[in-house]
Write an enzyme that holds these catalytic residues in place. Structure first.
Site, PDB file in Angstrom:
ATOM      1  N   ASP A 270      44.841  19.899  39.007  1.00 43.12           N
ATOM      2  CA  ASP A 270      44.213  18.913  39.900  1.00 43.12           C
ATOM      3  C   ASP A 270      45.204  17.804  40.286  1.00 43.12           C
ATOM      4  O   ASP A 270      45.698  17.076  39.420  1.00 43.12           O
ATOM      5  CB  ASP A 270      43.010  18.336  39.131  1.00 43.12           C
ATOM      6  CG  ASP A 270      42.082  17.538  40.004  1.00 43.12           C
ATOM      7  OD1 ASP A 270      42.453  17.206  41.135  1.00 43.12           O
ATOM      8  OD2 ASP A 270      40.968  17.234  39.533  1.00 43.12           O
ATOM      9  N   ASP A 332      35.157  16.318  46.283  1.00 40.23           N
ATOM     10  CA  ASP A 332      34.182  16.801  45.302  1.00 40.23           C
ATOM     11  C   ASP A 332      32.775  16.984  45.884  1.00 40.23           C
ATOM     12  O   ASP A 332      32.291  16.135  46.622  1.00 40.23           O
ATOM     13  CB  ASP A 332      34.089  15.809  44.135  1.00 40.23           C
ATOM     14  CG  ASP A 332      35.361  15.780  43.315  1.00 40.23           C
ATOM     15  OD1 ASP A 332      36.353  16.411  43.733  1.00 40.23           O
ATOM     16  OD2 ASP A 332      35.359  15.132  42.267  1.00 40.23           O
TER      17      ASP A 332
END
Ligand code: GLA
Length: 508
Positions: A270, A332
């Site tokens: 990430d 997200d």
């Protein structure tokens, strides 16, 4: 004597003034998974009431760009280097009460605002923060070998959407148990993935540790493997993860070896704090991801490589070349209709050309069963992800799933579409206001079709064979009703509930 008294009074007034002024350096200490952490807040209130300073947290540096102080209250906007050469602004507010400064931190998504209590470390106006060091630019990498994994989109579970920082060894074991018991394993769910917050600072040899929530990662991997499942983990190309934990910057090969020794089968990598050391260009990002791609291959263990950089720099163009098996396409997901439908319907078209066996667009993990959408909306979520050839990573608590949710997650006919060997991602073929028709070519020459209604009232939706690339008469099967609808010529119409779907499979 009089002179002395005057001085003492002046000093007392000044001390009181500084005690009542937010100017100074403030520290909030907290501990997070065995590690002591601190946030430093530096404030300088100018005579006109303007505010300068900064916030230093484990995962970011925020420089104040504007602010005002009004007595004990301060509000300010601060800015940090974000991804893609952009700057991100956040709003803070603080109040000085009984000698402590209470700072309300900016929030993201649906999270409630967090308030931290700061203690004064000094009353002097802090020096301005030094400018950040120049960021490192890397040359575009040469292609990294394909690892040969994930020939169909990965299926499993990930801890983040439901548990965030509360994921533990026990939770992961219980998810593995549940997947076996509730039929998800039989339906194809395989990976049990630990997301952020398992990490502990490195030891003197530079080995990444696990915090007390994960006392023995190797034993956990053995347990999960013993259930016939696989274990996934999470890190970042930057110095810290998104949640501010130790990450793999300058330790890529060592961490890949550690993961392999533990028995890890899947890595989500990430970007997050990598925007601090690295220049914000595409070549640098590709090189940073290639480094871990190489490291995973060199570790000798088959490890699925999941890129998470929110779709920046046309990741579909190069994700496969850094040995990536899947790559996030957006920011997200949240557990609500607006977020899910925006990501699924609006932000995926155009990316279908990048999906192929071994390499998938990832519209983010499932929210099915987390409570923020209706069962019908979750059915739409599942259908759309299957048409998109998306990874199916459940994001709910699997220990106690209500039957309607389990039925959605384990619909084998929908999953067969997701896992279709042809590996072609579906596309929107028709749109009429809130009504959309999506289609995906399948290995048997047929099509998977979704009739979607994004509107507020039930409506009839028609799929025209011409739009989905077939002609004449075709057998139609409804994949949620699990019923054949006979042989149908030219087009098929169905009533679709609000925010709902009718999902079909058509074959000659
Ligand atoms: C980012 C990712 C999420 C999750 C969190 C963990 O926001 O996009 O999926 O991994 O970090 O901190």
């Amino acid at each position: 004597m009089r002179w002395f008294r005057l001085c003492a009074a002046l000093l007392a007034t000044l001390t009181l003034a500084s005690a009542q002024s937010p100017t100074g350096k403030w520290v909030a200490r907290y501990s997070s998974d065995d590690e002591a952490r601190e946030i430093v807040l530096a404030l300088s209130v100018e005579s006109g009431g303007g505010v300068t300073g900064y916030v230093l947290a484990p995962q970011y540096e925020d420089r104040i760009v504007e602010g005002t102080a009004n007595g004990a209250r301060v509000t300010f906007v601060a800015e940090r280097e974000a991804n893609n050469n952009t700057r991100r602004r956040s709003s803070y507010s603080a109040v000085l009460e009984g000698g402590k400064l209470k700072l309300t931190m900016p929030t993201s998504g649906n999270r409630p605002p967090q308030v931290f209590e700061f203690t004064r470390a000094s009353a002097e106006a802090p020096a301005p923060l030094a400018p950040p060091p120049p960021r490192i630019a890397l040359a575009a990498p040469s292609a990294v070998r394909d690892n040969g994994l994930a020939r169909t989109p990965p299926m499993g579970w990930n801890s983040w959407n439901k548990f965030q920082g509360k994921v533990t060894d026990k939770v992961v074991r219980e998810m593995a148990d549940a997947m076996v018991k509730n039929g998800m394993k039989a339906a194809g769910y395989l990976y049990v993935n630990i997301d952020d917050t398992w990490e502990l600072a490195r030891d003197s040899q530079g080995n990444l540790g696990t915090n007390s929530k994960f006392p023995d990662m190797k034993a956990l991997a053995d347990y999960v493997h013993g259930k016939g499942l696989k274990l996934g983990i999470y890190s970042s190309p930057g110095p810290t993860t998104c949640a501010g934990y130790e990450a793999s910057y300058q330790h890529e090969a060592q961490d890949a070896r550690t993961f392999a020794q533990w028995g890890i089968d899947y890595l989500k990598y990430d970007w997050c704090s990598a925007s601090r050391p690295y220049a914000p260009d595409s070549a640098t990002m590709q090189a940073a991801y290639a480094r871990m791609g190489e490291a995973l291959l060199a570790s000798g263990r088959p490890i699925v490589y999941s890129l998470c950089q929110y779709g920046m720099h046309d990741v579909g163009e190069w994700g496969a070349k850094v040995s990536g098996n899947l790559w996030r396409t957006t920011g997200d997901i949240s557990d609500n209709w607006k977020s899910m439908s925006n990501i699924g319907f609006d932000l995926q078209p155009g990316r279908e050309k990048f999906a192929a066996p071994g390499h998938w667009n990832d519209p983010d993990m499932l929210e099915i069963g987390n409570g923020g959408m209706t069962d019908m909306e979750y059915r739409t979520h599942m259908s759309l992800w299957c048409l998109l050839a998306a990874p199916l990573l459940a994001g709910n608590d699997l220990r106690d799933v209500k039957p309607a949710i389990l039925e959605i997650l384990t619909n084998k006919e929908a999953i067969a579409v997701d896992q279709d060997k042809l590996g072609k991602q579906g596309v929107r073929v028709a749109k009429n206001g809130d009504l959309e028709v999506w289609a995906r070519p399948l290995a048997d020459g047929g099509r998977a079709v979704g009739l979607f209604n994004r509107g507020e009232a039930a409506a009839k939706v028609t799929a025209k064979w011409g739009d989905i690339g077939v002609q004449g008469t075709h057998k139609v099967r409804d994949l949620w009703a699990h019923a054949d609808r006979g042989k149908v010529k030219d087009e098929y119409t169905a009533e679709v509930p609000s925010h709902g779907v009718v999902m079909l499979r058509i074959a000659k």
